[in-house]
Write a protein that holds these residues in place. Structure first.
Motif, PDB file in Angstrom:
ATOM      1  N   GLY A  11       0.823  -1.205   0.000  1.00 11.76           N
ATOM      2  CA  GLY A  11       0.000   0.000   0.000  1.00 11.76           C
ATOM      3  C   GLY A  11       0.853   1.250   0.000  1.00 11.76           C
ATOM      4  O   GLY A  11       0.579   2.220  -0.723  1.00 11.76           O
ATOM      5  N   ALA A  12       1.924   1.241   0.805  1.00 11.19           N
ATOM      6  CA  ALA A  12       2.834   2.386   0.866  1.00 11.19           C
ATOM      7  C   ALA A  12       3.535   2.611  -0.468  1.00 11.19           C
ATOM      8  O   ALA A  12       3.771   3.756  -0.873  1.00 11.19           O
ATOM      9  N   PHE A  13       3.848   1.520  -1.171  1.00  9.51           N
ATOM     10  CA  PHE A  13       4.495   1.619  -2.487  1.00  9.51           C
ATOM     11  C   PHE A  13       3.577   2.345  -3.471  1.00  9.51           C
ATOM     12  O   PHE A  13       4.010   3.250  -4.206  1.00  9.51           O
ATOM     13  N   GLY A  14       2.300   1.952  -3.490  1.00 11.17           N
ATOM     14  CA  GLY A  14       1.354   2.611  -4.388  1.00 11.17           C
ATOM     15  C   GLY A  14       1.181   4.080  -4.056  1.00 11.17           C
ATOM     16  O   GLY A  14       1.173   4.938  -4.949  1.00 11.17           O
ATOM     17  N   ILE A  15       1.066   4.387  -2.759  1.00  9.05           N
ATOM     18  CA  ILE A  15       0.890   5.779  -2.327  1.00  9.05           C
ATOM     19  C   ILE A  15       2.119   6.613  -2.669  1.00  9.05           C
ATOM     20  O   ILE A  15       2.008   7.741  -3.166  1.00  9.05           O
ATOM     21  N   GLY A  16       3.316   6.058  -2.431  1.00  7.52           N
ATOM     22  CA  GLY A  16       4.539   6.776  -2.759  1.00  7.52           C
ATOM     23  C   GLY A  16       4.673   7.026  -4.251  1.00  7.52           C
ATOM     24  O   GLY A  16       5.126   8.100  -4.682  1.00  7.52           O
ATOM     25  N   THR A  17       4.250   6.054  -5.055  1.00  3.73           N
ATOM     26  CA  THR A  17       4.336   6.204  -6.512  1.00  3.73           C
ATOM     27  C   THR A  17       3.421   7.316  -6.994  1.00  3.73           C
ATOM     28  O   THR A  17       3.834   8.189  -7.767  1.00  3.73           O
ATOM     29  N   THR A  18       2.167   7.314  -6.531  1.00  4.71           N
ATOM     30  CA  THR A  18       1.234   8.333  -7.030  1.00  4.71           C
ATOM     31  C   THR A  18       1.610   9.730  -6.546  1.00  4.71           C
ATOM     32  O   THR A  18       1.364  10.722  -7.229  1.00  4.71           O
ATOM     33  N   GLU A  19       2.232   9.823  -5.349  1.00  2.00           N
ATOM     34  CA  GLU A  19       2.615  11.138  -4.837  1.00  2.00           C
ATOM     35  C   GLU A  19       3.685  11.791  -5.707  1.00  2.00           C
ATOM     36  O   GLU A  19       3.593  12.975  -6.028  1.00  2.00           O
ATOM     37  N   PHE A  20       4.709  11.010  -6.090  1.00  3.08           N
ATOM     38  CA  PHE A  20       5.877  11.601  -6.745  1.00  3.08           C
ATOM     39  C   PHE A  20       5.887  11.474  -8.270  1.00  3.08           C
ATOM     40  O   PHE A  20       6.572  12.235  -8.948  1.00  3.08           O
ATOM     41  N   VAL A  21       5.135  10.515  -8.841  1.00  7.25           N
ATOM     42  CA  VAL A  21       5.226  10.292 -10.288  1.00  7.25           C
ATOM     43  C   VAL A  21       4.683  11.472 -11.080  1.00  7.25           C
ATOM     44  O   VAL A  21       5.125  11.726 -12.206  1.00  7.25           O
TER      45      VAL A  21
END
Length: 403
Positions: A11-21
């Motif tokens: 879940g953290a991976f998905g959230i981190g991806t959408t925040e910075f991509v």
């Protein structure tokens, strides 16, 4: 480490991806909606604002249900927000999708930190928190570059569909692997809010704002700094950000390993090192190799503070830690916004593209001062407690013996 931590990390991976991509896709999004790059930049600032507001709001709304169910609802919100962004026919709807997705961010990490800490023995809590945050750091090494590549080669809409799919994986993982732990008995919203009367909780959050503000003062303006000062080509910035992400992964693992053993000494070392590296980066930015080393160190030293600061908030708000934990995640984003604003001011003042590094160094140094103050107050409180505990009057002791 329990398998449930893997679900939290996904879940953290998905959230981190959408925040910075989104930072790498602004030109494509701006072109699709026929808006300027600065206008497209609202997708970044709107997300950060949503995190700061959503962290306490969603946590308060979730006080009446189990933490597992709340984590599942948050991942559902995250999926809806990213699908909305992917299909948005107009810019305003995409911005709304970004805000919806951001509402899940702070509460997921805040509640997830509490759940992760509860899954393991007390002496392993920081390591468990770091395990969850590994998903966020790895997102900067893997998720963001791949998401940017998909957006540039296929479509930015495809990127957000992929991120939504990551959210589905996270949701299924939480449903399958996270145990349905009962809510803490007797804990009400007033108890959660009361944690903010603890000066140590407030000091930890202030350290979060200033420490991570130091990181993003430099990283927000890394592209113009590296291309105009260090002499890198535009295409090299992606790999420099991957290097920053590798530093984040390294620092997070170090922070998780040592925070359970020596929390405050770790904060002294990491925050002082961060202030020093940021100050040196002002000169090192003129050399390509030195710049690359500094970018890695900023990521490592900055993220080495995350597990200890999150654990300190949990420890100091013991008994009702959920809201304080979530608000501390919002504090990271407040630090990002504050430092980006201050960095923009010094650049606009004509001090050059390396000037934000000095801003970051001052912010990190201020965090060191707060860490020293926090320790001093804690020692004084502990000393006072020992004196009170030992101050039993002699007559009382004698009376106790006679009885």
């Amino acid at each position: 480490m329990p398998l449930a931590l893997l679900a939290l990390a996904i879940g953290a991976f998905g959230i981190g991806t959408t925040e910075f991509v989104i930072m790498g896709l602004l030109p494509e999004v701006a072109g699709t909606f026929d808006v300027s790059i600065p206008t497209a930049g609202y997708l970044v600032s709107g997300y950060a604002l949503g995190v700061m507001l959503g962290a306490p709001l969603m946590t308060i709304l979730g006080t009446r249900i189990s933490r597992k169910r709340m984590l599942m609802l948050l991942m559902g919100l995250f999926i809806v927000g990213n699908v909305l962004s992917a299909v948005a026919p107009v810019f305003g709807l995409m911005l709304a999708g970004r805000v919806v997705a951001s509402l899940a961010h702070g509460a997921f990490f805040g509640i997830g930190s509490v759940v992760a800490a509860d899954l393991v023995a007390p002496e392993k809590k920081a390591g468990a928190i770091a395990m969850m945050f590994t998903g966020l750091t790895v997102a900067n090494v893997v998720g963001v570059p791949i998401g940017t590549l998909i957006g540039q080669q296929v479509s930015w809409r495809a990127t957000f569909f992929v991120v939504a799919a990551l959210g589905v994986l996270g949701l299924l993982g939480v449903a399958k692997l996270v145990p349905d732990m009962p809510k803490a008995e007797g804990v009400r919203l007033r108890h959660e809010i009361a944690a903010f009367r603890n000066v140590q909780v407030l000091l930890a959050m202030a350290m979060t704002v200033l420490g991570f503000g130091g990181v993003f003062a430099a990283i927000t303006y890394i592209t113009p700094m590296m291309t105009n000062v260090a002499g890198y080509a535009d295409t090299s910035v992606t790999w420099l950000l991957v290097l920053f992400g590798l530093g984040m992964v390294t620092g997070n693992l170090i922070g998780g390993r040592f925070a359970d053993r020596a929390l405050m000494p770790l904060l002294y070392v990491s925050l002082s090192g961060l202030a020093l590296v940021l100050a040196l980066f002002t000169m090192a930015a003129h050399d390509k190799t030195a710049s690359a080393v500094m970018i890695f160190l900023i990521g490592a030293l900055g993220f080495a503070t995350v597990p200890p600061l999150q654990k300190r908030v949990l420890d100091q708000a013991a008994g009702a830690p959920t809201l304080a934990s979530a608000v501390n995640i919002g504090a990271f984003n407040l630090g990002n916004a504050l430092s980006a604003w201050l960095g923009g001011i010094v650049i606009a003042a004509g001090l050059g593209y390396t000037a934000p590094n000095w801003v970051g160094a001052v912010l990190a140094a201020a965090a060191v001062v707060l860490a020293i103050v926090s320790s001093a107050l804690e020692r004084r409180t502990n000393a006072g407690s020992r004196i009170v505990a030992g101050a039993v009057p002699e007559p009382v002791r004698a009376s106790a013996v006679h009885h």
